[in-house]
Scaffold this active site. Sequence first.
Site, mmCIF file in Angstrom:
data_model
loop_
_atom_site.group_PDB
_atom_site.id
_atom_site.type_symbol
_atom_site.label_atom_id
_atom_site.label_comp_id
_atom_site.label_asym_id
_atom_site.label_seq_id
_atom_site.Cartn_x
_atom_site.Cartn_y
_atom_site.Cartn_z
ATOM 1 C CB SER A 134 -0.943 -0.037 1.212
ATOM 2 O OG SER A 134 -1.777 1.092 1.250
ATOM 3 C CE1 TYR A 148 0.663 4.441 -6.021
ATOM 4 C CE2 TYR A 148 0.852 6.070 -4.265
ATOM 5 C CZ TYR A 148 1.199 4.853 -4.811
ATOM 6 O OH TYR A 148 2.087 4.035 -4.155
ATOM 7 C CE LYS A 152 -0.215 1.510 -4.111
ATOM 8 N NZ LYS A 152 0.181 0.101 -4.303
#
Length: 279
Positions: A134, A148, A152
Site C-alpha cells: 500500500s 493513486y 491504494k
Amino acid sequence: MSKTWLVTGAARGIGAAVVRAALAAGDRVVATGRDPAGISRAFEAQSERLLPLRLDVSEPHEAQDVVDAALEHFGGIDVLVNNAGYAQLGVFEEMEPAAVSAQFSTNVFGLMNVTRAVLPQMRRQRAGHIFNLSSIAGIRGGQGGTLYSASKFAVEGFSESLALEVAPFGISVTLIEPGYFRTDFLDASSARFATRTIPDYADQSARLRAAFEAQNRKQPGDPEKLGCLVAFLASQDKPPLRFAAGSDAINAISAKAESLSSGLAAWQALSLSTDWRQP
C-alpha cells in the site's frame, strides 16, 4: 525451513529489494515482471533458487499461468508479495478516463488477479502469507495523487477484509504502508502524469509536477532495509495486519489518526442522533 516466494514488480525498487532479501535468507523466489530477462540479469548469482517469469498483473490468465509454473517448478508458494504498481499523478479533472482505468487495472485489479490465483494453493496447504504494498497514500489523500491514493485506499479495504476471510485457513495478510522510498517511483519510466490541460489548474499542476520531480531520488526511505523487513515479517508467527515503513509514514499515519479522533469527538452528539429509536 526455507520458503518459496512469489514477488510481482520484481525488476526494480522495493520488489527487487524483497527478492534480494529472500534469496539472502536461503529462500526460493518466483520473481515476476514485464521483463524477465532483466530480472535474470539482476539476480543471476542465485539462479538455481530464482525463477524469473513474465507477468502483466492486469491480465488474469497471465497471473494463473505464473502460479501454475511456480507450483510445477518449486512445488508450492508460501509468501506472495503484491508489489507491482505505479503512480498516476496530477489533478483529477485533467485525467483521461483511460488513465483512471489503467491505474486501477494495475494497482487494484492486478493485485486481486494474482491473489485470486495464489489463494487455492495456500488454502490447500493451510498456510501462507500475503503482503500487499500500500502506501501512506492509502491512509490519507494528497494533492495531485487522487487516482493513486484512490487505488491504494482500495488495496487497504480489500486487504483488511481479505485478512478476515482467509485467517481460518492459516493465511496471514500484511499491508506494507511505505512513505517515500528512494526508488525510481517518481522517474519518467514509472510515474505518469495527466495529459489534459485545463487553464484553471495550470499553476497548480505545474507546482505539483515540479514538487514531485524535486523529490525524485531524494526520498528518505531505504528500499534495501524495507526488503529485509518484509523478509523478517514473513518469519513471524503473528505478523501485523499493517506495517508503517519510514519516519514519514509514522508521522502521516499518526496525524491521520489524530484527525479522525478529533473529528469523531467534535461531531459525536450529532452522529449518535441518527440511530433508530423506538418511539
